[in-house]
Design a protein around this motif. Structure first.
Motif, PDB file in Angstrom:
ATOM      1  N   LEU A 166       0.838  -1.188   0.000  1.00  0.00           N
ATOM      2  CA  LEU A 166       0.000   0.000   0.000  1.00  0.00           C
ATOM      3  C   LEU A 166       0.877   1.243   0.000  1.00  0.00           C
ATOM      4  O   LEU A 166       2.008   1.229   0.484  1.00  0.00           O
ATOM      5  CB  LEU A 166      -0.975   0.009   1.170  1.00  0.00           C
ATOM      6  CG  LEU A 166      -0.472   0.092   2.607  1.00  0.00           C
ATOM      7  CD1 LEU A 166      -0.162   1.528   3.035  1.00  0.00           C
ATOM      8  CD2 LEU A 166      -1.496  -0.504   3.550  1.00  0.00           C
ATOM      9  N   LEU A 167       0.308   2.316  -0.550  1.00  0.00           N
ATOM     10  CA  LEU A 167       1.008   3.590  -0.660  1.00  0.00           C
ATOM     11  C   LEU A 167       0.026   4.703  -0.340  1.00  0.00           C
ATOM     12  O   LEU A 167      -1.030   4.805  -0.973  1.00  0.00           O
ATOM     13  CB  LEU A 167       1.559   3.767  -2.078  1.00  0.00           C
ATOM     14  CG  LEU A 167       2.250   5.090  -2.416  1.00  0.00           C
ATOM     15  CD1 LEU A 167       3.493   5.292  -1.557  1.00  0.00           C
ATOM     16  CD2 LEU A 167       2.609   5.142  -3.901  1.00  0.00           C
ATOM     17  N   VAL A 168       0.350   5.526   0.666  1.00  0.00           N
ATOM     18  CA  VAL A 168      -0.500   6.647   1.054  1.00  0.00           C
ATOM     19  C   VAL A 168       0.331   7.925   0.997  1.00  0.00           C
ATOM     20  O   VAL A 168       1.390   8.026   1.633  1.00  0.00           O
ATOM     21  CB  VAL A 168      -1.074   6.458   2.469  1.00  0.00           C
ATOM     22  CG1 VAL A 168      -1.891   7.678   2.878  1.00  0.00           C
ATOM     23  CG2 VAL A 168      -1.935   5.200   2.540  1.00  0.00           C
ATOM     24  N   LEU A 169      -0.163   8.910   0.249  1.00  0.00           N
ATOM     25  CA  LEU A 169       0.528  10.189   0.078  1.00  0.00           C
ATOM     26  C   LEU A 169      -0.396  11.302   0.542  1.00  0.00           C
ATOM     27  O   LEU A 169      -1.487  11.481  -0.001  1.00  0.00           O
ATOM     28  CB  LEU A 169       0.893  10.399  -1.390  1.00  0.00           C
ATOM     29  CG  LEU A 169       1.729   9.290  -2.029  1.00  0.00           C
ATOM     30  CD1 LEU A 169       1.867   9.534  -3.531  1.00  0.00           C
ATOM     31  CD2 LEU A 169       3.095   9.197  -1.379  1.00  0.00           C
ATOM     32  N   SER A 170       0.042  12.032   1.566  1.00  0.00           N
ATOM     33  CA  SER A 170      -0.782  13.075   2.174  1.00  0.00           C
ATOM     34  C   SER A 170      -0.052  14.402   2.151  1.00  0.00           C
ATOM     35  O   SER A 170       1.161  14.455   2.343  1.00  0.00           O
ATOM     36  CB  SER A 170      -1.103  12.687   3.619  1.00  0.00           C
ATOM     37  OG  SER A 170      -1.739  13.751   4.294  1.00  0.00           O
ATOM     38  N   PRO A 171      -0.775  15.521   1.961  1.00  0.00           N
ATOM     39  CA  PRO A 171      -0.119  16.831   1.977  1.00  0.00           C
ATOM     40  C   PRO A 171       0.517  17.172   3.323  1.00  0.00           C
ATOM     41  O   PRO A 171       1.509  17.898   3.367  1.00  0.00           O
ATOM     42  CB  PRO A 171      -1.259  17.802   1.650  1.00  0.00           C
ATOM     43  CG  PRO A 171      -2.312  16.979   1.007  1.00  0.00           C
ATOM     44  CD  PRO A 171      -2.204  15.623   1.628  1.00  0.00           C
ATOM     45  N   ASP A 172      -0.054  16.662   4.410  1.00  0.00           N
ATOM     46  CA  ASP A 172       0.428  17.055   5.730  1.00  0.00           C
ATOM     47  C   ASP A 172       0.990  15.897   6.542  1.00  0.00           C
ATOM     48  O   ASP A 172       1.064  15.960   7.766  1.00  0.00           O
ATOM     49  CB  ASP A 172      -0.688  17.746   6.520  1.00  0.00           C
ATOM     50  CG  ASP A 172      -1.950  16.903   6.629  1.00  0.00           C
ATOM     51  OD1 ASP A 172      -1.916  15.724   6.226  1.00  0.00           O
ATOM     52  OD2 ASP A 172      -2.967  17.426   7.121  1.00  0.00           O
ATOM     53  N   ALA A 173       1.411  14.849   5.863  1.00  0.00           N
ATOM     54  CA  ALA A 173       2.042  13.710   6.536  1.00  0.00           C
ATOM     55  C   ALA A 173       3.055  13.081   5.591  1.00  0.00           C
ATOM     56  O   ALA A 173       2.919  13.180   4.367  1.00  0.00           O
ATOM     57  CB  ALA A 173       1.001  12.679   6.950  1.00  0.00           C
ATOM     58  N   PRO A 174       4.089  12.438   6.139  1.00  0.00           N
ATOM     59  CA  PRO A 174       5.069  11.769   5.288  1.00  0.00           C
ATOM     60  C   PRO A 174       4.433  10.595   4.546  1.00  0.00           C
ATOM     61  O   PRO A 174       3.388  10.078   4.965  1.00  0.00           O
ATOM     62  CB  PRO A 174       6.129  11.274   6.278  1.00  0.00           C
ATOM     63  CG  PRO A 174       5.910  12.056   7.515  1.00  0.00           C
ATOM     64  CD  PRO A 174       4.455  12.351   7.563  1.00  0.00           C
ATOM     65  N   PRO A 175       5.053  10.139   3.459  1.00  0.00           N
ATOM     66  CA  PRO A 175       4.523   8.989   2.728  1.00  0.00           C
ATOM     67  C   PRO A 175       4.511   7.733   3.597  1.00  0.00           C
ATOM     68  O   PRO A 175       5.396   7.523   4.427  1.00  0.00           O
ATOM     69  CB  PRO A 175       5.501   8.823   1.555  1.00  0.00           C
ATOM     70  CG  PRO A 175       6.237  10.107   1.464  1.00  0.00           C
ATOM     71  CD  PRO A 175       6.284  10.680   2.834  1.00  0.00           C
TER      72      PRO A 175
END
Length: 219
Positions: A166-175
């Motif tokens: 899984l891969l999660v990319l958030s503007p306000d958190a690290p990958p």
């Protein structure tokens, strides 16, 4: 051989994708993403890492998902053996399933979400991927795990599963980039790893690292 899901949350700006397969190293082969561009999944009987990497370059340049899929699949003489799913920076989606893909093979593209699969039991696997994600109110990593688990319960890769990612990319958190490359229970292991990432001390450290909204963040 593989099923995957790519999503975009318009409210939070989070891109989230996951994949599972009955072979090794699905994360390294299939998933790619960039917080400023979107996500892609390249898979199939003979998956193209060039499709995967070129898709991300084109997304970063601002191209829309449908244009990326067309540009990459049309000139490739081996396209009948490949699948591609693309989600762009605005949540636009597009996919391609080659005619020689091992059945059952297909993709379902909607705004902000696309799923794809090949060598899966039936279309129910893809529909379960969507339902498993959309009915979960958990964190993005947990929602992705729920989606993969629902797809497994609906028929899965017909060989069973050996790896998941899984891969999660958030503007306000690290990958969050998690991979189970070889396991008899990859979804169980992925769920356990995702839980650990969200707990101290690791989770505490994540609050000290740079993010898109604060590229100079430090302790």
């Amino acid at each position: 051989m593989t099923f995957s899901i790519l999503t975009f949350d318009q409210k939070t700006g989070v891109y989230a994708g996951a994949a599972a397969t009955g072979s090794l190293c699905v994360g390294g082969w299939v998933l790619r993403g960039d917080i400023e561009s979107g996500l892609c999944a390249s898979q199939g009987t003979a998956p193209s890492t060039f499709w995967r990497d070129d898709a991300m370059r084109q997304l970063y340049a601002g191209k829309r998902a449908a244009d990326v899929v067309s540009a990459l699949t049309r000139p490739d003489n081996g396209r009948a053996h490949r699948q591609l799913a693309v989600l762009d920076m605005l949540g636009g989606t597009a996919g391609y399933t080659g005619a020689a893909s091992v059945p059952y093979a297909d993709h379902i593209a909607t705004p902000n979400l696309i799923v794809a699969g090949n060598m899966i039991k039936s279309r129910n696997v893809l529909e379960a991927l969507i339902a498993g994600y959309e009915t979960s109110a958990a964190s993005p990593p947990a929602r992705l795990v729920s989606a993969l688990q629902a797809a497994q319960a609906a028929g899965s890769d017909v060989r069973g599963l050996q790896s998941a990612a899984l891969l999660v990319l958030s503007p306000d958190a690290p990958p969050i980039d998690l991979r189970i490359d070889d396991s008899a229970t990859p979804l169980k292991d992925l769920a356990a790893l995702a839980r650990k990432v969200g707990e101290p001390p690791y989770a505490n450290w994540l609050h000290e690292t740079p993010v898109q909204t604060d590229r100079e963040r430090a302790p």
